[in-house]
Design a protein around this motif. Structure first.
Motif: not given
Length: 139
Positions: A18-24
Motif C-alpha cells: 500500500y503506497e503511502i508516499t503522498g501521505e508522507v
C-alpha cells in the motif's frame, strides 16, 4: 531545528503493498521542514515499511510472490499461531524487511529515486488499520 510528529492510518484489505508516499510528503509539507529527514515507522509486528519500485505493479506482485514462497503460511515448523496460520509467517516477514525507513528531505521534498515509493507491506490476510508514525526533523 524543527521536530514534527504526525500519524498516518493505513486501512489494508489484506496482504499486499500500500503506497503511502503522498501521505508522507503531505506531512512534510504540513510541518514546513525544508531540509532534514523524515522517518516513517509502523507500530506493528505483522507488517513492514519498505521502499520499493512504484512504477510497474508487476515488481510489487513479484515481491509478494517471493515472500509467499520464502515464508509459506502452511509450514509445519511454526508453533505460534495465536491469530491464525498467517500469524507467525507475518512476524518473520516483518523481521526480514523493516519497521521503518528514513528519507532525506531537500528543498521540502523527499529525495526518493525516480521509481521509488514508500509502502506499507501488509503481511496478514485480514483487513487491518495500521498506525504509521512520521517523524520529521530539520530546518
Amino acid at each position: 531545528m524543527s521536530i514534527c510528529h504526525d500519524r498516518i492510518e493505513v486501512r489494508t484489505n489484506g496482504k499486499g503493498l500500500y503506497e503511502i508516499t503522498g501521505e508522507v510528503q503531505s506531512k512534510i509539507d504540513k510541518g514546513g521542514v525544508r531540509n532534514g529527514t523524515a522517518t516513517v515507522f509502523v507500530q506493528h509486528t505483522s507488517c513492514s515499511i519498505i521502499i520499493m519500485e512504484n512504477a510497474d505493479p508487476t515488481a510489487r506482485r513479484d515481491l509478494e510472490e517471493f515472500f509467499d514462497r520464502l515464508v509459506p503460511e502452511d509450514a509445519d515448523c511454526f508453533t505460534h499461531s495465536s491469530e491464525g496460520t498467517d500469524d507467525m509467517p507475518s512476524h518473520i516477514r516483518m523481521v526480514l524487511t523493516r519497521t521503518g525507513e528514513t528519507v532525506p528531505i531537500v528543498d521540502g521534498k523527499m529525495q526518493l529515486g525516480t521509481w521509488q515509493g514508500i509502502f506499507l507491506f501488509e503481511h496478514r490476510r485480514a483487513p487491518h488499520r495500521r498506525k504509521v508514525l512520521v517523524a520529521i526533523i530539520g530546518e
